[in-house]
Design a protein around this motif. Structure first.
Motif, PDB file in Angstrom:
ATOM      1  N   GLU A   1     -30.453 143.176 -47.803  1.00  0.00           N
ATOM      2  CA  GLU A   1     -29.672 144.395 -48.028  1.00  0.00           C
ATOM      3  C   GLU A   1     -28.428 144.426 -47.144  1.00  0.00           C
ATOM      4  O   GLU A   1     -27.346 144.822 -47.585  1.00  0.00           O
ATOM      5  CB  GLU A   1     -30.537 145.631 -47.754  1.00  0.00           C
ATOM      6  CG  GLU A   1     -31.604 145.862 -48.814  1.00  0.00           C
ATOM      7  CD  GLU A   1     -32.419 147.116 -48.593  1.00  0.00           C
ATOM      8  OE1 GLU A   1     -33.255 147.441 -49.460  1.00  0.00           O
ATOM      9  OE2 GLU A   1     -32.220 147.783 -47.552  1.00  0.00           O
ATOM     10  N   ILE A   2     -28.581 144.023 -45.877  1.00  0.00           N
ATOM     11  CA  ILE A   2     -27.434 144.001 -44.968  1.00  0.00           C
ATOM     12  C   ILE A   2     -26.428 142.950 -45.419  1.00  0.00           C
ATOM     13  O   ILE A   2     -25.218 143.183 -45.386  1.00  0.00           O
ATOM     14  CB  ILE A   2     -27.909 143.753 -43.520  1.00  0.00           C
ATOM     15  CG1 ILE A   2     -28.711 144.971 -43.028  1.00  0.00           C
ATOM     16  CG2 ILE A   2     -26.722 143.483 -42.602  1.00  0.00           C
ATOM     17  CD1 ILE A   2     -29.318 144.805 -41.646  1.00  0.00           C
ATOM     18  N   GLN A   3     -26.928 141.792 -45.850  1.00  0.00           N
ATOM     19  CA  GLN A   3     -26.049 140.737 -46.378  1.00  0.00           C
ATOM     20  C   GLN A   3     -25.146 141.275 -47.483  1.00  0.00           C
ATOM     21  O   GLN A   3     -23.949 140.972 -47.533  1.00  0.00           O
ATOM     22  CB  GLN A   3     -26.882 139.597 -46.975  1.00  0.00           C
ATOM     23  CG  GLN A   3     -27.302 138.514 -46.024  1.00  0.00           C
ATOM     24  CD  GLN A   3     -28.067 137.412 -46.762  1.00  0.00           C
ATOM     25  OE1 GLN A   3     -28.410 137.552 -47.944  1.00  0.00           O
ATOM     26  NE2 GLN A   3     -28.325 136.323 -46.072  1.00  0.00           N
ATOM     27  N   ALA A   4     -25.729 142.071 -48.383  1.00  0.00           N
ATOM     28  CA  ALA A   4     -24.970 142.584 -49.528  1.00  0.00           C
ATOM     29  C   ALA A   4     -23.791 143.438 -49.075  1.00  0.00           C
ATOM     30  O   ALA A   4     -22.692 143.343 -49.631  1.00  0.00           O
ATOM     31  CB  ALA A   4     -25.889 143.396 -50.447  1.00  0.00           C
ATOM     32  N   ILE A   5     -23.997 144.260 -48.045  1.00  0.00           N
ATOM     33  CA  ILE A   5     -22.899 145.096 -47.541  1.00  0.00           C
ATOM     34  C   ILE A   5     -21.833 144.230 -46.889  1.00  0.00           C
ATOM     35  O   ILE A   5     -20.629 144.417 -47.127  1.00  0.00           O
ATOM     36  CB  ILE A   5     -23.423 146.145 -46.538  1.00  0.00           C
ATOM     37  CG1 ILE A   5     -24.477 147.041 -47.182  1.00  0.00           C
ATOM     38  CG2 ILE A   5     -22.254 146.996 -46.005  1.00  0.00           C
ATOM     39  CD1 ILE A   5     -25.126 148.022 -46.221  1.00  0.00           C
ATOM     40  N   ILE A   6     -22.254 143.278 -46.052  1.00  0.00           N
ATOM     41  CA  ILE A   6     -21.289 142.405 -45.372  1.00  0.00           C
ATOM     42  C   ILE A   6     -20.477 141.619 -46.400  1.00  0.00           C
ATOM     43  O   ILE A   6     -19.252 141.455 -46.259  1.00  0.00           O
ATOM     44  CB  ILE A   6     -22.010 141.440 -44.405  1.00  0.00           C
ATOM     45  CG1 ILE A   6     -22.734 142.219 -43.300  1.00  0.00           C
ATOM     46  CG2 ILE A   6     -21.026 140.437 -43.816  1.00  0.00           C
ATOM     47  CD1 ILE A   6     -21.857 142.999 -42.365  1.00  0.00           C
ATOM     48  N   ARG A   7     -21.136 141.145 -47.450  1.00  0.00           N
ATOM     49  CA  ARG A   7     -20.416 140.395 -48.498  1.00  0.00           C
ATOM     50  C   ARG A   7     -19.390 141.292 -49.197  1.00  0.00           C
ATOM     51  O   ARG A   7     -18.306 140.831 -49.581  1.00  0.00           O
ATOM     52  CB  ARG A   7     -21.402 139.821 -49.510  1.00  0.00           C
ATOM     53  CG  ARG A   7     -22.169 138.610 -48.978  1.00  0.00           C
ATOM     54  CD  ARG A   7     -22.864 137.866 -50.119  1.00  0.00           C
ATOM     55  NE  ARG A   7     -23.410 136.599 -49.658  1.00  0.00           N
ATOM     56  CZ  ARG A   7     -24.705 136.321 -49.571  1.00  0.00           C
ATOM     57  NH1 ARG A   7     -25.598 137.252 -49.885  1.00  0.00           N
ATOM     58  NH2 ARG A   7     -25.123 135.144 -49.162  1.00  0.00           N
ATOM     59  N   GLN A   8     -19.726 142.573 -49.379  1.00  0.00           N
ATOM     60  CA  GLN A   8     -18.771 143.488 -50.004  1.00  0.00           C
ATOM     61  C   GLN A   8     -17.562 143.725 -49.097  1.00  0.00           C
ATOM     62  O   GLN A   8     -16.434 143.826 -49.575  1.00  0.00           O
ATOM     63  CB  GLN A   8     -19.456 144.818 -50.333  1.00  0.00           C
ATOM     64  CG  GLN A   8     -20.393 144.717 -51.529  1.00  0.00           C
ATOM     65  CD  GLN A   8     -21.077 146.044 -51.825  1.00  0.00           C
ATOM     66  OE1 GLN A   8     -21.631 146.686 -50.941  1.00  0.00           O
ATOM     67  NE2 GLN A   8     -21.026 146.470 -53.074  1.00  0.00           N
ATOM     68  N   ILE A   9     -17.799 143.805 -47.794  1.00  0.00           N
ATOM     69  CA  ILE A   9     -16.675 143.942 -46.856  1.00  0.00           C
ATOM     70  C   ILE A   9     -15.788 142.708 -46.953  1.00  0.00           C
ATOM     71  O   ILE A   9     -14.553 142.808 -47.013  1.00  0.00           O
ATOM     72  CB  ILE A   9     -17.190 144.143 -45.414  1.00  0.00           C
ATOM     73  CG1 ILE A   9     -17.911 145.491 -45.281  1.00  0.00           C
ATOM     74  CG2 ILE A   9     -16.021 144.071 -44.419  1.00  0.00           C
ATOM     75  CD1 ILE A   9     -18.617 145.701 -43.945  1.00  0.00           C
ATOM     76  N   THR A  10     -16.412 141.539 -46.996  1.00  0.00           N
ATOM     77  CA  THR A  10     -15.647 140.287 -47.099  1.00  0.00           C
ATOM     78  C   THR A  10     -14.842 140.242 -48.394  1.00  0.00           C
ATOM     79  O   THR A  10     -13.709 139.773 -48.418  1.00  0.00           O
ATOM     80  CB  THR A  10     -16.612 139.075 -47.043  1.00  0.00           C
ATOM     81  OG1 THR A  10     -17.356 139.133 -45.826  1.00  0.00           O
ATOM     82  CG2 THR A  10     -15.846 137.767 -47.113  1.00  0.00           C
ATOM     83  N   ALA A  11     -15.419 140.768 -49.481  1.00  0.00           N
ATOM     84  CA  ALA A  11     -14.750 140.739 -50.784  1.00  0.00           C
ATOM     85  C   ALA A  11     -13.731 141.866 -50.944  1.00  0.00           C
ATOM     86  O   ALA A  11     -13.040 141.924 -51.966  1.00  0.00           O
ATOM     87  CB  ALA A  11     -15.798 140.833 -51.904  1.00  0.00           C
ATOM     88  N   SER A  12     -13.623 142.732 -49.945  1.00  0.00           N
ATOM     89  CA  SER A  12     -12.754 143.914 -50.084  1.00  0.00           C
ATOM     90  C   SER A  12     -11.293 143.563 -50.342  1.00  0.00           C
ATOM     91  O   SER A  12     -10.563 144.346 -50.954  1.00  0.00           O
ATOM     92  CB  SER A  12     -12.859 144.797 -48.829  1.00  0.00           C
ATOM     93  OG  SER A  12     -12.359 144.104 -47.687  1.00  0.00           O
ATOM     94  N   VAL A  13     -10.873 142.382 -49.884  1.00  0.00           N
ATOM     95  CA  VAL A  13      -9.478 141.999 -50.100  1.00  0.00           C
ATOM     96  C   VAL A  13      -9.152 141.872 -51.589  1.00  0.00           C
ATOM     97  O   VAL A  13      -7.987 141.905 -51.981  1.00  0.00           O
ATOM     98  CB  VAL A  13      -9.148 140.658 -49.390  1.00  0.00           C
ATOM     99  CG1 VAL A  13      -9.171 140.838 -47.883  1.00  0.00           C
ATOM    100  CG2 VAL A  13     -10.116 139.556 -49.803  1.00  0.00           C
ATOM    101  N   THR A  14     -10.182 141.755 -52.421  1.00  0.00           N
ATOM    102  CA  THR A  14      -9.928 141.598 -53.860  1.00  0.00           C
ATOM    103  C   THR A  14      -9.672 142.926 -54.566  1.00  0.00           C
ATOM    104  O   THR A  14      -9.128 142.946 -55.664  1.00  0.00           O
ATOM    105  CB  THR A  14     -11.118 140.895 -54.556  1.00  0.00           C
ATOM    106  OG1 THR A  14     -12.287 141.718 -54.423  1.00  0.00           O
ATOM    107  CG2 THR A  14     -11.379 139.533 -53.937  1.00  0.00           C
TER     108      THR A  14
END
Length: 229
Positions: free
Chosen positions: A152-165
């Protein structure tokens, strides 16, 4: 509730400083081989998550130069954490106080505010809502499997990383601030002061994922300034 901010965070250096030793925002919380989780154990997990999330936001949104971050492994991901000594000290101070307020069950949310350095205009608000899970009475509860929580935490971190898109380009020098929403009757250190919420007048919101420790639930979202046209 009341919104608090710590003394002004350090601004990013014009030229990279000598990398300092990045220190963990909070003690590592290992849930492996545990069958129960306490309030303090949950506070450690939540505080540590906030530390890594703030670092990720500052890196992904270019608030500090990329060369002032180093790679570490956490949550089964390659994370980037600051090596800037001034920033590390500031984050330690904020997260340390946040942790104490979480133990007192006094925190409603943590907000990362990104604003234009010259204009002071709020461009983004990363909001992490924190609430106690229903039915938690202060005693230890059964811990979740570490793999589930990490996922679950991974999913949030991945969304932060993808935020530039999906977030608008930050085409000006920016600063950041950390706001903590608390109950009105908390003890507040001298370094902290009451703050306005720094809302965005015209904004759009993207809801991110959430996670639960079975003691705390954390919901995440990011709001950003919408185009005027």
């Amino acid at each position: 509730h009341t919104c608090w901010t710590c003394a002004d965070p350090p601004t990013a250096p014009a030229t990279p400083r000598e990398p300092g030793h990045a220190r963990r925002a909070a003690a590592m919380a290992s849930t492996a081989q545990k069958t129960a989780i306490t309030l303090r154990g949950s506070v450690e997990i939540v505080t540590e998550f906030f530390g890594y999330s703030v670092n990720s936001i500052l890196y992904q949104r270019g608030i500090y130069p990329p060369e002032t971050f180093k790679k570490v492994n956490k949550y089964g991901l390659t994370m980037l954490v600051t090596t800037d000594t001034g920033l590390n000290d500031y984050l330690e101070q904020v997260l340390g106080q946040l942790s104490m307020w979480l133990v007192d069950k006094s925190v409603q949310k943590l907000v990362v505010v990104i604003a234009g350095q010259e204009t002071g205009k709020t461009l983004e608000r990363w909001v992490f809502d924190v609430r106690m899970e229903k039915g938690f009475d202060g005693s230890a509860v059964e811990a979740r499997p570490e793999k589930e929580l990490t996922s679950e935490i991974q999913a949030i971190i991945r969304q932060i990383t993808a935020s530039v898109t999906f977030l608008p380009l930050l085409d000006e020098a920016c600063t950041f601030d950390l706001l903590v929403y608390t109950d009105t009757d908390v003890n507040v250190p001298a370094a902290w002061e009451e703050s306005d919420p720094k809302y965005i007048a015209k904004s759009e919101e993207v809801k991110l994922r959430s996670f639960t420790t079975r003691v705390h639930k954390v919901d995440a979202a990011v709001s950003y300034a919408a185009d005027d046209d």
